[in-house]
Scaffold this active site. Structure first.
Site, mmCIF file in Angstrom:
data_model
loop_
_atom_site.group_PDB
_atom_site.id
_atom_site.type_symbol
_atom_site.label_atom_id
_atom_site.label_comp_id
_atom_site.label_asym_id
_atom_site.label_seq_id
_atom_site.Cartn_x
_atom_site.Cartn_y
_atom_site.Cartn_z
ATOM 1 N N ASN A 65 -30.068 7.661 20.601
ATOM 2 C CA ASN A 65 -29.269 6.586 19.993
ATOM 3 C C ASN A 65 -29.895 6.036 18.714
ATOM 4 O O ASN A 65 -29.412 5.035 18.171
ATOM 5 C CB ASN A 65 -29.102 5.447 21.005
ATOM 6 N N LYS A 104 -43.118 13.544 23.570
ATOM 7 C CA LYS A 104 -44.499 13.188 23.263
ATOM 8 C C LYS A 104 -45.261 13.126 24.593
ATOM 9 O O LYS A 104 -44.667 12.674 25.584
ATOM 10 C CB LYS A 104 -44.556 11.804 22.589
ATOM 11 N N ASP A 118 -42.328 5.703 14.904
ATOM 12 C CA ASP A 118 -41.651 5.632 16.188
ATOM 13 C C ASP A 118 -40.648 4.466 16.061
ATOM 14 O O ASP A 118 -40.812 3.594 15.187
ATOM 15 C CB ASP A 118 -42.697 5.352 17.276
ATOM 16 N N LEU A 119 -39.622 4.444 16.902
ATOM 17 C CA LEU A 119 -38.611 3.379 16.774
ATOM 18 C C LEU A 119 -38.872 2.214 17.741
ATOM 19 O O LEU A 119 -39.190 1.090 17.321
ATOM 20 C CB LEU A 119 -37.215 3.975 17.030
ATOM 21 N N ASP A 120 -38.789 2.530 19.052
ATOM 22 C CA ASP A 120 -38.875 1.471 20.061
ATOM 23 C C ASP A 120 -40.301 0.931 20.161
ATOM 24 O O ASP A 120 -41.239 1.686 20.429
ATOM 25 C CB ASP A 120 -38.444 2.023 21.427
ATOM 26 N N THR A 148 -36.152 -2.348 21.604
ATOM 27 C CA THR A 148 -34.964 -1.962 22.370
ATOM 28 C C THR A 148 -35.258 -1.915 23.864
ATOM 29 O O THR A 148 -34.325 -1.757 24.665
ATOM 30 C CB THR A 148 -34.441 -0.576 21.933
ATOM 31 N N ARG A 171 -34.663 9.864 28.654
ATOM 32 C CA ARG A 171 -33.609 9.272 29.498
ATOM 33 C C ARG A 171 -33.609 9.909 30.899
ATOM 34 O O ARG A 171 -33.559 9.218 31.907
ATOM 35 C CB ARG A 171 -32.252 9.469 28.819
ATOM 36 N N GLU A 217 -47.221 4.192 15.844
ATOM 37 C CA GLU A 217 -46.835 4.371 17.249
ATOM 38 C C GLU A 217 -47.316 3.229 18.124
ATOM 39 O O GLU A 217 -48.389 2.692 17.895
ATOM 40 C CB GLU A 217 -47.512 5.641 17.774
ATOM 41 N N ASP A 218 -46.526 2.908 19.163
ATOM 42 C CA ASP A 218 -46.977 1.879 20.114
ATOM 43 C C ASP A 218 -47.347 2.463 21.470
ATOM 44 O O ASP A 218 -47.725 1.726 22.368
ATOM 45 C CB ASP A 218 -45.892 0.811 20.316
ATOM 46 N N SER A 275 -38.516 9.703 16.873
ATOM 47 C CA SER A 275 -38.205 8.961 18.100
ATOM 48 C C SER A 275 -37.583 9.859 19.170
ATOM 49 O O SER A 275 -36.862 10.804 18.849
ATOM 50 C CB SER A 275 -37.211 7.840 17.757
ATOM 51 N N ALA A 276 -37.836 9.514 20.437
ATOM 52 C CA ALA A 276 -37.236 10.251 21.559
ATOM 53 C C ALA A 276 -35.787 9.852 21.795
ATOM 54 O O ALA A 276 -35.056 10.535 22.505
ATOM 55 C CB ALA A 276 -38.038 9.961 22.829
ATOM 56 N N SER A 277 -35.346 8.757 21.179
ATOM 57 C CA SER A 277 -34.023 8.210 21.507
ATOM 58 C C SER A 277 -32.887 8.977 20.837
ATOM 59 O O SER A 277 -32.900 9.212 19.632
ATOM 60 C CB SER A 277 -33.944 6.739 21.073
ATOM 61 N N LYS A 289 -41.183 3.091 29.103
ATOM 62 C CA LYS A 289 -41.343 3.030 27.641
ATOM 63 C C LYS A 289 -41.812 4.382 27.096
ATOM 64 O O LYS A 289 -42.801 4.932 27.582
ATOM 65 C CB LYS A 289 -42.321 1.927 27.256
ATOM 66 N N GLY A 290 -41.096 4.906 26.117
ATOM 67 C CA GLY A 290 -41.475 6.178 25.503
ATOM 68 C C GLY A 290 -41.093 7.398 26.338
ATOM 69 O O GLY A 290 -41.354 8.523 25.952
#
Ligand code: BG6
Ligand code: MG
Length: 216
Positions: free
Chosen positions: A120, A147, A11-13, A19, A51, A171-172, A116-118, A47-48
């Site tokens: 960006n 997710k 996962d990214l964020d 971010t 948008r 994952e966080d 990731s869901a982002s 978070k997660g």
């Protein structure tokens, strides 16, 4: 128990980079322009979350009801401020140990993907200087289900050409751990042990180097 790790999906964020602070600044600016406040506690709820869903939560907080066209405009406005913030990110931004952990497992021939869901994500990876460490990038532009749906991780395994059972997800978020399990993958939880209790291993951050690699 964690099975052998032939591929790692991150996962990214909250795992590789924080971010959430930039999302917060952009959402707060939008809320303030609309005449209401948006706190850091409110930001935790985003978070997660995608948008579009994030905007809906923000509008609930502000007690605002608007049509879909107006929502799309606001989401675009928030994203343009957010992109301004992340465009200034640099190589100092990865969370402690993140870049080092990726380099370490890559050197041991573990395949690496982003899940990731982002939308960006590619820009963020480029700004923080770690794009080249990834064999596959699956982001919000490639998947339609959020997710805990396993779509993002199954797509990552497919792009890596590795069986889901040989992938480990980092994952966080609770929904991310559930998504990993629904994909048939093991999960390493990064952060709060109470929230991430279903993960096979829970660690405070990637600096903790959790996994015994296949070649060891
Ligand atoms: C997730 C973040 O990774 O991506 C969410 O945790 C964010 O807070 C979501 O809303 C979508 O991000 P973006 O960059 O496509 O707006
Ligand atoms: Mg996350």
């Amino acid at each position: 128990m964690i099975r052998e790790m032939h591929a790692a999906i991150f996962d990214l964020d909250g795992v590789i980079v924080d971010t959430a602070k930039y999302h917060y600044l952009a959402w707060k600016r939008l809320a303030n322009e609309m005449g209401f406040d948006f706190t850091e506690t409110d930001n935790e709820r985003l978070k997660g979350v995608s948008r579009t869903r994030s905007l809906e939560i923000l509008l609930e907080i502000g007690g605002s009801t608007i049509d879909d066209a107006a929502k799309a405009k606001l989401a675009d406005q928030k994203n343009s401020w957010y992109v301004d913030y992340i465009s200034h990110m640099d190589v100092s931004e990865p969370l402690p140990g993140a870049a080092e952990y990726l380099q370490c497992i890559r050197a041991k021939n573990v395949k690496i993907a982003l899940g990731s869901a982002s939308k960006n994500a590619p820009l963020i990876l480029e700004r923080i200087g770690i794009s080249s460490l990834f064999d596959a990038i699956v982001d919000g532009n490639k998947v339609s289900k959020a997710k805990p749906d396993p779509e993002v991780f199954l797509r990552a395994a497919e792009e890596l050409n590795i069986a889901p059972t040989e992938c480990v997800v980092f994952e966080d978020a609770e929904a991310g751990i559930e998504a990993a399990h629904r994909a048939g993958m093991s999960a390493v939880g990064i952060g709060n042990a109470n929230v991430l209790k279903d993960a096979e291993i829970i660690i405070p951050g990637l600096f903790a180097f959790p996994i015994t690699l296949p070649s060891e």
